[in-house]
Scaffold this motif. Sequence first.
Motif, mmCIF file in Angstrom:
data_model
loop_
_atom_site.group_PDB
_atom_site.id
_atom_site.type_symbol
_atom_site.label_atom_id
_atom_site.label_comp_id
_atom_site.label_asym_id
_atom_site.label_seq_id
_atom_site.Cartn_x
_atom_site.Cartn_y
_atom_site.Cartn_z
ATOM 1 N N VAL A 188 -4.444 8.929 -5.309
ATOM 2 C CA VAL A 188 -3.644 8.719 -4.105
ATOM 3 C C VAL A 188 -4.498 8.325 -2.925
ATOM 4 O O VAL A 188 -4.010 8.247 -1.807
ATOM 5 C CB VAL A 188 -2.845 9.998 -3.748
ATOM 6 C CG1 VAL A 188 -1.882 10.353 -4.841
ATOM 7 C CG2 VAL A 188 -3.787 11.163 -3.458
ATOM 8 N N LYS A 189 -5.773 8.090 -3.106
ATOM 9 C CA LYS A 189 -6.634 7.719 -1.993
ATOM 10 C C LYS A 189 -6.355 6.285 -1.569
ATOM 11 O O LYS A 189 -6.352 5.384 -2.395
ATOM 12 C CB LYS A 189 -8.100 7.865 -2.415
ATOM 13 C CG LYS A 189 -9.070 7.528 -1.296
ATOM 14 C CD LYS A 189 -10.505 7.719 -1.764
ATOM 15 C CE LYS A 189 -11.452 7.344 -0.641
ATOM 16 N NZ LYS A 189 -12.858 7.471 -1.074
ATOM 17 N N PRO A 190 -6.080 6.041 -0.277
ATOM 18 C CA PRO A 190 -5.831 4.656 0.144
ATOM 19 C C PRO A 190 -7.064 3.796 -0.059
ATOM 20 O O PRO A 190 -8.190 4.213 0.202
ATOM 21 C CB PRO A 190 -5.501 4.809 1.635
ATOM 22 C CG PRO A 190 -5.137 6.250 1.821
ATOM 23 C CD PRO A 190 -5.922 6.997 0.810
ATOM 24 N N GLN A 191 -6.825 2.582 -0.540
ATOM 25 C CA GLN A 191 -7.925 1.690 -0.842
ATOM 26 C C GLN A 191 -8.402 0.921 0.380
ATOM 27 O O GLN A 191 -9.467 0.348 0.372
ATOM 28 C CB GLN A 191 -7.506 0.702 -1.944
ATOM 29 C CG GLN A 191 -7.167 1.384 -3.258
ATOM 30 C CD GLN A 191 -8.364 2.092 -3.850
ATOM 31 O OE1 GLN A 191 -9.482 1.639 -3.682
ATOM 32 N NE2 GLN A 191 -8.122 3.186 -4.540
ATOM 33 N N ARG A 209 2.222 1.760 -3.529
ATOM 34 C CA ARG A 209 1.201 2.246 -4.461
ATOM 35 C C ARG A 209 0.952 3.735 -4.278
ATOM 36 O O ARG A 209 0.845 4.499 -5.243
ATOM 37 C CB ARG A 209 -0.096 1.472 -4.249
ATOM 38 C CG ARG A 209 -1.149 1.754 -5.314
ATOM 39 C CD ARG A 209 -2.470 1.121 -4.923
ATOM 40 N NE ARG A 209 -3.016 1.758 -3.738
ATOM 41 C CZ ARG A 209 -3.684 2.911 -3.754
ATOM 42 N NH1 ARG A 209 -3.866 3.557 -4.903
ATOM 43 N NH2 ARG A 209 -4.165 3.420 -2.660
ATOM 44 N N LEU A 210 0.879 4.185 -3.017
ATOM 45 C CA LEU A 210 0.659 5.608 -2.752
ATOM 46 C C LEU A 210 1.841 6.447 -3.237
ATOM 47 O O LEU A 210 1.668 7.537 -3.784
ATOM 48 C CB LEU A 210 0.440 5.821 -1.252
ATOM 49 C CG LEU A 210 -0.865 5.267 -0.670
ATOM 50 C CD1 LEU A 210 -0.899 5.480 0.835
ATOM 51 C CD2 LEU A 210 -2.056 5.914 -1.328
ATOM 52 N N LYS A 211 3.045 5.926 -3.059
ATOM 53 C CA LYS A 211 4.224 6.664 -3.500
ATOM 54 C C LYS A 211 4.254 6.805 -5.025
ATOM 55 O O LYS A 211 4.573 7.881 -5.572
ATOM 56 C CB LYS A 211 5.479 5.951 -3.011
ATOM 57 C CG LYS A 211 6.767 6.694 -3.317
ATOM 58 C CD LYS A 211 7.962 5.965 -2.720
ATOM 59 C CE LYS A 211 9.256 6.724 -3.041
ATOM 60 N NZ LYS A 211 10.440 6.007 -2.493
ATOM 61 N N SER A 218 1.655 6.793 -7.028
ATOM 62 C CA SER A 218 0.589 7.711 -7.447
ATOM 63 C C SER A 218 1.010 9.154 -7.245
ATOM 64 O O SER A 218 0.763 10.018 -8.099
ATOM 65 C CB SER A 218 -0.683 7.410 -6.662
ATOM 66 O OG SER A 218 -1.107 6.087 -6.895
ATOM 67 N N ARG A 219 1.663 9.450 -6.150
ATOM 68 C CA ARG A 219 2.111 10.822 -5.898
ATOM 69 C C ARG A 219 3.174 11.245 -6.917
ATOM 70 O O ARG A 219 3.210 12.402 -7.350
ATOM 71 C CB ARG A 219 2.646 10.941 -4.479
ATOM 72 C CG ARG A 219 1.582 10.770 -3.395
ATOM 73 C CD ARG A 219 2.129 11.144 -2.024
ATOM 74 N NE ARG A 219 1.138 10.919 -0.998
ATOM 75 C CZ ARG A 219 1.103 9.844 -0.221
ATOM 76 N NH1 ARG A 219 2.001 8.886 -0.392
ATOM 77 N NH2 ARG A 219 0.174 9.728 0.708
ATOM 78 N N GLU A 278 0.830 -1.202 0.000
ATOM 79 C CA GLU A 278 0.000 0.000 0.000
ATOM 80 C C GLU A 278 0.865 1.253 0.000
ATOM 81 O O GLU A 278 0.566 2.234 -0.704
ATOM 82 C CB GLU A 278 -0.918 -0.021 1.226
ATOM 83 C CG GLU A 278 -1.862 1.159 1.338
ATOM 84 C CD GLU A 278 -2.959 1.113 0.294
ATOM 85 O OE1 GLU A 278 -3.642 2.123 0.117
ATOM 86 O OE2 GLU A 278 -3.098 0.049 -0.368
ATOM 87 N N LYS A 279 1.952 1.248 0.769
ATOM 88 C CA LYS A 279 2.866 2.383 0.777
ATOM 89 C C LYS A 279 3.486 2.599 -0.606
ATOM 90 O O LYS A 279 3.610 3.742 -1.080
ATOM 91 C CB LYS A 279 3.964 2.159 1.808
ATOM 92 C CG LYS A 279 3.491 2.260 3.247
ATOM 93 C CD LYS A 279 4.663 2.060 4.193
ATOM 94 C CE LYS A 279 4.208 2.153 5.648
ATOM 95 N NZ LYS A 279 5.347 1.945 6.579
#
Length: 597
Positions: free
Chosen positions: A543-546, A468-470, A472-473, A465-466
Amino acid sequence: MPLKLAIVGRPNVGKSTLFNRLAGRKLALVDDQPGVTRDRRFAHGRLGDLDLELIDTAGFEDVTDESLEARMRAQTELAIDEADVALFVFDAREGLTPLDKIFAEMLRRRNKPVVVAANKSEGKQAEAGAAEAHRLGLGEPIPISGEHGEGMADLYAALLAVTPDELQEEFEDYDDDTKPIKIAIIGRPNAGKSTLVNRLIGEQRLLTGPEAGITRDSISVDWTWDGRKIRLVDTAGLRKKAKVNEKLEKLSTQDTIRSLTFAEVVLLVMDATHPFETQDLQIADLAEREGRCVVFVLAKWDLIEDPGQILKEFNEHAERMLPQLRGAPVVALSGETGRGVERLMPAVIKTHRDWSTKVKTRDLNDWLQLAMQRHPPPSVGGKRVKPKYMAQTKARPPTFVLFSSRADQMPDHYRRYLVNSLRESFDLPGVPLRITIKSGANPYAEPEQGHVVRGKRAFEKKEAEKARLKASRNTVKKSAQRAAILAEAPTDDSAAGPGKPVPTKAVSSKPASGKRAGAIKADAAKGETPVKADTGKAAVKSVKPQGPKAQKKVSTTPSYKVGTKAAGGKAGGPRRPVAGSRVVRGNKTPGGKPKGR
């Protein structure tokens, strides 16, 4: 040296409130009813640059018999005799009373410097009462308010005017680097606590008598024994909580518990004729939970007929009822006659030394190996708990940390075995010991029942998850950089040939730099015209956490072309019919679709 100031006056004029104001802390109990203060209370205070040694006294009563009021008056007279200046306080709202005049006459005969303070002078209604003090002949009255702190500058000037010359030269610091041993004397009412303090210091410092509950404040007395500085704190008696109804007794109980919290050694004084009642056990348990070393004192020992047998039974009873304080010293004495008092302080000093013990780490680990060989750790759930390493983190009380595998599953009985063995091996009788058991966290360990360690799957899911967020940003950031560069570069619509569509790219509005900026400019030179895209909702959505569960994808295929499971229903359930048709079980087309009729 500080100026010794005695605050005197009749009951309920605000002496204790002014005492707390000058001391800077709420030390004395304050209540609306008169006669709250009974004993003399000492404290260090400061008014401007004037160091003070304050003495709070009981309200003056004009009686000379054997009553409690007469004994309180004797304590007030002793405070006036040993003070440098007497601060006479009266109530400005009520004005002068006959008792104030009698007290002023006694002060005049003492030949002591006197400062008259008209307390409760806030407001105009107190002006007339303050002016009446001129008739006393003790000087100009000073209007003050101990509750609100008014008139403190005038009080400072008046005290400085009557301060002896030898004290005005230089005020030295009265604090000493050597801290005294703080001893709190606690017990039930009328157990002989104040009598014991008077016997130890050799003077009638505290009020005593056959009445129960004489002491209300926690009175501290500085004393020196065999070159050691001692601070004795006499406290009010502790009764059962269900019997404490009055507000004043609740304040006394809170003051006693606070004194126990700040003490180092607790003397649990019990009546030898009725030892170890339920309240005594609760007080001892409270002292152990606060981490204080305890010395049991059997007072009124002169009333016991068979001392040897009673003392033996008491030791056995203490071992059985208070195993957490096993080995605490027991001293039998009589504060009235002085019998056995000489054995008290050596026991206190030894207990305090044990309470401050620091054990070497090597000795602790050698002891741990021997303790494990004598009694191996138990198995829990088919796996053995394995202690590995032990160290002491602090003293007062001695606190240890034990590193072990499966620390949260170590049984309580094995923890008690370690505490008792540690107390016996290192000669720490009666000292509360603390052992904290810890284990190293392994993020890849499989989660077990009761464990707080994260499992491998949860760990990998969080890391994914970390990542994926990185990613996307970074995508949003690069789009913003491209938009900023293309906004600065000139656009040429003629670069695109006739009849050819103009290529577009979605960009954002943040600047970019370096090689990335050069690449974007090269694209612009080739004839690609930027079209600014709306990066607001799209960027936020990217960037929204799933969360732990992924959102379900909505299918656009009609329900009659897919199975029930693909349409969002449960597998194996009834099929969803198509509008205008009926589904007949077992009647299907060669393609697997239901026939309608």
